[in-house]
Design an enzyme around this catalytic site. Structure first.
Site, PDB file in Angstrom:
ATOM      1  N   GLU A   1       1.006  -1.179   0.335  1.00 24.45           N
ATOM      2  CA  GLU A   1      -0.123   0.025   0.142  1.00 24.45           C
ATOM      3  C   GLU A   1       1.007   1.516   0.263  1.00 24.45           C
ATOM      4  O   GLU A   1       0.294   1.845  -0.564  1.00 24.45           O
ATOM      5  CB  GLU A   1      -1.341  -0.044   1.208  1.00 24.45           C
ATOM      6  CG  GLU A   1      -2.759  -1.290   0.684  1.00 24.45           C
ATOM      7  CD  GLU A   1      -1.415  -2.738   1.938  1.00 24.45           C
ATOM      8  OE1 GLU A   1      -0.990  -2.605   2.111  1.00 24.45           O
ATOM      9  OE2 GLU A   1      -2.809  -2.745   2.174  1.00 24.45           O
TER      10      GLU A   1
ATOM     11  N   PHE B   1     -11.802  -7.298  13.953  1.00 26.26           N
ATOM     12  CA  PHE B   1     -10.758  -7.946  13.013  1.00 26.26           C
ATOM     13  C   PHE B   1      -9.902  -6.326  11.881  1.00 26.26           C
ATOM     14  O   PHE B   1     -10.704  -6.169  11.398  1.00 26.26           O
ATOM     15  CB  PHE B   1     -11.623  -8.818  11.922  1.00 26.26           C
ATOM     16  CG  PHE B   1     -10.544  -9.799  11.421  1.00 26.26           C
ATOM     17  CD1 PHE B   1      -8.471 -10.078  12.106  1.00 26.26           C
ATOM     18  CD2 PHE B   1     -10.572  -9.570   9.520  1.00 26.26           C
ATOM     19  CE1 PHE B   1      -7.900 -10.070  10.527  1.00 26.26           C
ATOM     20  CE2 PHE B   1      -8.922  -9.906   8.923  1.00 26.26           C
ATOM     21  CZ  PHE B   1      -7.691 -10.053   9.596  1.00 26.26           C
ATOM     22  N   GLN B   2      -8.513  -5.892  12.126  1.00 30.10           N
ATOM     23  CA  GLN B   2      -7.773  -5.662  10.851  1.00 30.10           C
ATOM     24  C   GLN B   2      -9.112  -4.041  11.262  1.00 30.10           C
ATOM     25  O   GLN B   2      -8.846  -2.694  10.046  1.00 30.10           O
ATOM     26  CB  GLN B   2      -8.626  -5.597   9.393  1.00 30.10           C
ATOM     27  CG  GLN B   2      -7.346  -6.128   8.894  1.00 30.10           C
ATOM     28  CD  GLN B   2      -6.869  -7.089   7.967  1.00 30.10           C
ATOM     29  OE1 GLN B   2      -8.438  -6.675   6.922  1.00 30.10           O
ATOM     30  NE2 GLN B   2      -6.507  -7.774   7.136  1.00 30.10           N
TER      31      GLN B   2
ATOM     32  N   LYS C   1     -17.156  -0.536   5.924  1.00 28.84           N
ATOM     33  CA  LYS C   1     -18.180  -1.016   4.508  1.00 28.84           C
ATOM     34  C   LYS C   1     -19.699  -1.497   4.683  1.00 28.84           C
ATOM     35  O   LYS C   1     -19.928  -1.807   3.292  1.00 28.84           O
ATOM     36  CB  LYS C   1     -17.846  -3.001   5.184  1.00 28.84           C
ATOM     37  CG  LYS C   1     -17.487  -3.239   4.496  1.00 28.84           C
ATOM     38  CD  LYS C   1     -17.168  -5.129   4.770  1.00 28.84           C
ATOM     39  CE  LYS C   1     -16.949  -6.060   3.647  1.00 28.84           C
ATOM     40  NZ  LYS C   1     -16.450  -7.265   4.079  1.00 28.84           N
TER      41      LYS C   1
ATOM     42  N   MET D   1      24.481   8.761   2.040  1.00 23.79           N
ATOM     43  CA  MET D   1      24.676  10.210   2.787  1.00 23.79           C
ATOM     44  C   MET D   1      24.764   9.471   4.042  1.00 23.79           C
ATOM     45  O   MET D   1      25.435  10.782   4.570  1.00 23.79           O
ATOM     46  CB  MET D   1      23.112  10.521   2.233  1.00 23.79           C
ATOM     47  CG  MET D   1      23.094  12.286   2.872  1.00 23.79           C
ATOM     48  SD  MET D   1      23.747  12.862   2.680  1.00 23.79           S
ATOM     49  CE  MET D   1      23.282  13.744   0.414  1.00 23.79           C
TER      50      MET D   1
END
Lengths: 191, 630
Positions: free
Chosen positions: B50, B112-113, B162, B475
């Site tokens: 993502e 969940f999630q 949802k 760097m």
């Protein structure tokens, strides 16, 4: 650190208080007190925020508050003629001997006794934050059992009504105050 | 028309002109993915992470000027987006992220999630929404696009439960027009401020324009050049501003700041007026604020009032859209030749030229700066977008690739996000399929998101990846070298065989370790139809010069030794530190000293020493072939 009193009109939507409070935290300004409540306009809430900031820092806060999409208007009342009020509830220990002395202070501070018990009184006091601080000081020797303060609410004096949502906003920098490490000279909006 | 929430999302995206979205499906966003099949006019790019989706949306936005869109599921899908969102926030890039959320009745139950994504992203979005009702979706998406692209652009996140995606509501696009009473993207400056600005510009003897990304966002290149030309004012450019005025413009001095050219920083420090255009006086640009441009009055043209006086005290603020402000000013700007000032600048420039690594003849070793410069020569006549990651290669790119057009450089400036380049380049390629897109990336940053090679392969698009491989976090190593007595803690880094890695993804892989072969390698890269990964195996211990140490005065730079000094082969070299002391120098690249490491292919290069060995922890890492003569 000097204190500044900022008024913010905000849309009454979920999460708006979190957005405002989070802004102060992430810009590293300390909130001294924050009160929020409804206004005469439906859907518009009004916050009074007392913040530890220099004049310049307060302008940075103001400009950042304006960046929040749900903030309708911001005003800094610090240097304007304004009314600042706070409510305090004090539960103080009393005995038969001290009760009359405490009541004398209640009188002097134009406070009100709202609950009476054999060994304590609950007193309601309103006024400037300084006045409530003073009241707390004089009662302390008697034994304060519990104290709660609401934080300041503020309103400008005079009959002018602030528009929560001015149609035109111009940006303007007020001069003065060179930037030091965190007390940046700032910018604010005028309507 | 009654539609499900999921259908409303797609209907809205189509009306916002979206033709491609970058995303990754999951449980809470499944209704939206299911509805996607009905909307073939929007192309969905399946990313491998993502974070990649957000960088792609960001790269798409930066290349096209349109809003980029990324989609993810709830919880881990959404939290994986945070880095990409923060990157877009710091660089004012307009993206809209749509995330699924658990059902509204499960909100707050640690379902969940479930993650409070609006809470998580509050500090890194311009604005965000939690939508629990289908009827709100259209309005919120319209507002999200409007907020993302107007005023100072930025990322907006829309988190949709949802059930709101599943249930139906009336879809009325017109009625969903944004009504945002508190949002004022276009503020206006006061007339008195224009007058004061003109006075300062017309009376300045040593003015400098500081050109930032705002010029690109406002489309004000022509106006800036006109201002420079009319009043003969030199232009210094920020990192994100590279390309907003052509590198070839006689008024363009080059990049300012920590790794800006010395004469540019010197000009700023000696200026009597700074005209800051769409830039925000970042600490990488100003150095020590207490000594920054001490003689200069400052005019700041900026769309975001909270940037004015944030870091630097400004004498005249001009709030508003840059192009509009300049159009207001330009007719009243007096012509002037400022010959003395330009003579002074030419003098400072002459001193810097002799320190340029480009002057070093080919000594058999490959230096990153040469790779970039040769890449520029080989690609300058083509329509090219270069996307860089973060680190040494980014600064070399900024110094040695000469950008002529706005949006020809895409780089993570404010947040400095390693892993940005490859996915952002894929997004840029979707925005500009007709252009060549080059990724310039270090071996460190590349390994953070190299999984997106699979995305490029699946989509059949071609980006050209130039890995500047020094087997170091270069760097960081440079800072350790300058400021931590060369204790190379955790900066030596092995990588895979990048050629084989590319081949494993069914892509083209090449390797180049000779300066004479860079041009041919670039040509071969362009000739292959597939995404091509080139492993440029470069000198390990080269440093980016000049450098203003963090917090030091802007003109107190660590410089490259002069060319004459370099010519004395074998002598120990010293860098001029700003405090007059000399810093210890390893046998730097520039001496052309022996460096076996650079001449063997990366695959055969000695692996970085294991830090389990105590001795290795303190020893300079590139000891392969480095004789210490000090």
């Amino acid at each position: 650190m000097p204190k500044h009193t900022l008024i913010a009109y905000v849309e009454d939507v979920p999460g708006v208080l979190n957005r405002v409070a989070s802004l102060f935290r992430r810009r590293n300004f300390n909130i001294d007190s924050l009160t929020v409540g409804r206004t005469e306009q439906a859907g518009v809430s009004r916050l009074t925020v007392v913040v530890d900031a220099t004049d310049a820092g307060a302008r940075i806060v103001e400009a950042n508050l304006y960046k929040l999409v749900n903030v309708l208007r911001v005003d800094d009342l610090t240097h304007k003629p304004a009314l600042n009020r706070e409510l305090g509830l004090v539960k103080v220990k009393v005995t038969a001997a001290t009760r009359s002395q405490v009541l004398e202070f209640v009188d002097m501070f134009r406070a009100r006794v709202v609950d009476v018990d054999e060994e304590s009184l609950v007193i309601e006091v309103t006024g400037t934050p300084e006045k409530i601080g003073k009241f707390e000081m004089v009662l302390r020797p008697y034994g304060i059992l519990e104290l709660v303060r609401t934080g300041s609410v503020s309103m400008a004096r005079g009959h002018d009504k602030l528009t929560a949502n001015p149609p035109l906003v111009r940006a303007e920098v007020r001069s003065g105050a060179a930037a030091d490490d965190h007390s940046h000279a700032g910018i604010s909006m005028s309507v | 028309m009654k539609l499900t929430g999921a259908e409303i999302i797609w209907e809205c995206l189509i009306r916002e002109g979206v033709d491609v979205v970058f995303g990754y499906p999951g449980g809470a966003i499944l209704p939206t993915y299911d509805a996607m099949t009905k909307y073939p006019q929007i192309h969905h790019v399946l990313t491998r992470h993502e974070q990649g989706a957000t960088h792609m949306a960001d790269g798409y936005a930066r290349a096209s000027g349109k809003v980029g869109v990324a989609i993810a599921t709830s919880g881990p899908g959404a939290t994986n987006m945070v880095t990409g969102i923060a990157t877009a926030m710091m660089d004012s890039s307009p993206i809209v992220c749509i995330t699924g959320q658990v059902g509204s009745r499960a909100l707050g139950t640690d379902a969940f999630q479930e993650t409070d994504v609006t809470g998580v992203t509050l500090p890194v979005t311009k604005h965000n929404y939690l939508v629990t009702k289908t009827a709100d979706i259209a309005r919120v998406i319209r507002e999200a696009f409007y907020i993302a692209k107007s005023g100072r652009p930025g990322p907006v996140l829309v988190d949709i439960t949802k059930d709101a995606q599943q249930l139906t509501a009336e879809f009325d696009w017109e009625a969903a027009a944004p009504k945002l009473p508190g949002y004022r993207p276009s503020l206006r400056a006061l007339p008195s401020e224009y007058e004061r600005a003109l006075e300062l510009i017309n009376s300045a003897k040593r003015p400098v324009i500081l050109a930032g990304q705002g010029i690109k966002l406002s489309g004000a290149t022509a106006q800036v050049l006109e201002l420079a030309d009319t009043a003969r004012i030199p232009i210094a450019v920020t990192l994100l501003g590279l390309g907003v005025v052509p590198a070839s413009s006689p008024f363009n001095l080059g990049m300012m700041g920590m790794h800006g050219e010395a004469w540019v920083n010197q000009a700023i420090q000696q200026a009597d007026l700074l005209i800051a255009l769409g830039m925000r006086f970042d600490d990488r640009v100003t150095g020590n604020l207490k000594t920054y441009a001490p003689h200069a009055k400052k005019i700041h043209v900026e769309i975001d009032p909270s940037e004015v006086n944030k870091n630097v005290h400004v004498d005249v603020p001009l709030i508003g859209d840059l192009r509009e402000v300049l159009e207001e000013l330009l007719p009243k700007v007096r012509t002037s030749d400022r010959g003395e000032w330009w003579a002074k600048i030419a003098e400072m420039k002459g001193d810097s030229a002799v320190r340029d690594i480009q002057a070093l003849p080919d000594n058999g070793h490959l230096y990153a700066a040469h790779v970039i410069n040769d890449l520029w020569r080989a690609t300058k006549d083509r329509e090219t977008i270069v996307v860089t990651d973060v680190g040494q290669h980014q600064m070399w790119e900024a110094q040695y690739y000469r950008h002529e057009k706005p949006r020809s450089l895409i780089t993570s400036g404010g947040l400095g996000t390693m892993g940005f380049a490859l996915p952002a380049a894929i997004g840029a390629k979707f925005a500009c399929p007709e252009k060549d897109v080059w990724v310039v990336v270090g071996d460190g940053g590349f390994q953070m998101t190299s999984c997106e090679l699979a995305t490029a392969e699946q989509e059949g698009i071609k980006v050209n990846v130039a890995i500047i491989n020094n087997a170091f976090l270069g760097m960081v190593r440079q800072w350790q070298e300058f400021f931590y007595e060369k204790r190379y803690a955790a900066t030596p880094m092995t990588g895979p065989d990048f050629v084989k890695l590319a081949e494993a993804y069914r892509l083209n892989g090449l390797r180049c370790d000779k300066r004479a072969e860079v041009n041919a390698t670039v040509k071969a890269t362009l000739a292959d139809k597939r995404t091509t990964v080139v492993d440029f195996v470069v000198e390990q211990e080269d440093a980016v010069f000049p450098m203003v140490p963090a917090g030091a005065d802007l003109d107190a730079m660590i410089r490259r030794p002069k060319r004459e000094i370099l010519a004395e082969s074998g002598a120990d070299k010293e860098w001029q530190m700003p405090n007059g002391e000399s810093a210890a120098v390893s046998e730097l690249a520039l001496t052309g000293g022996p460096s076996k490491a650079a001449s063997v292919p990366a695959a055969k290069r000695k692996p970085a020493p294991s830090l389990k060995k105590k001795s290795a922890r303190t020893a300079p890492v590139a000891k392969a072939g480095k004789s210490k003569r000090r």
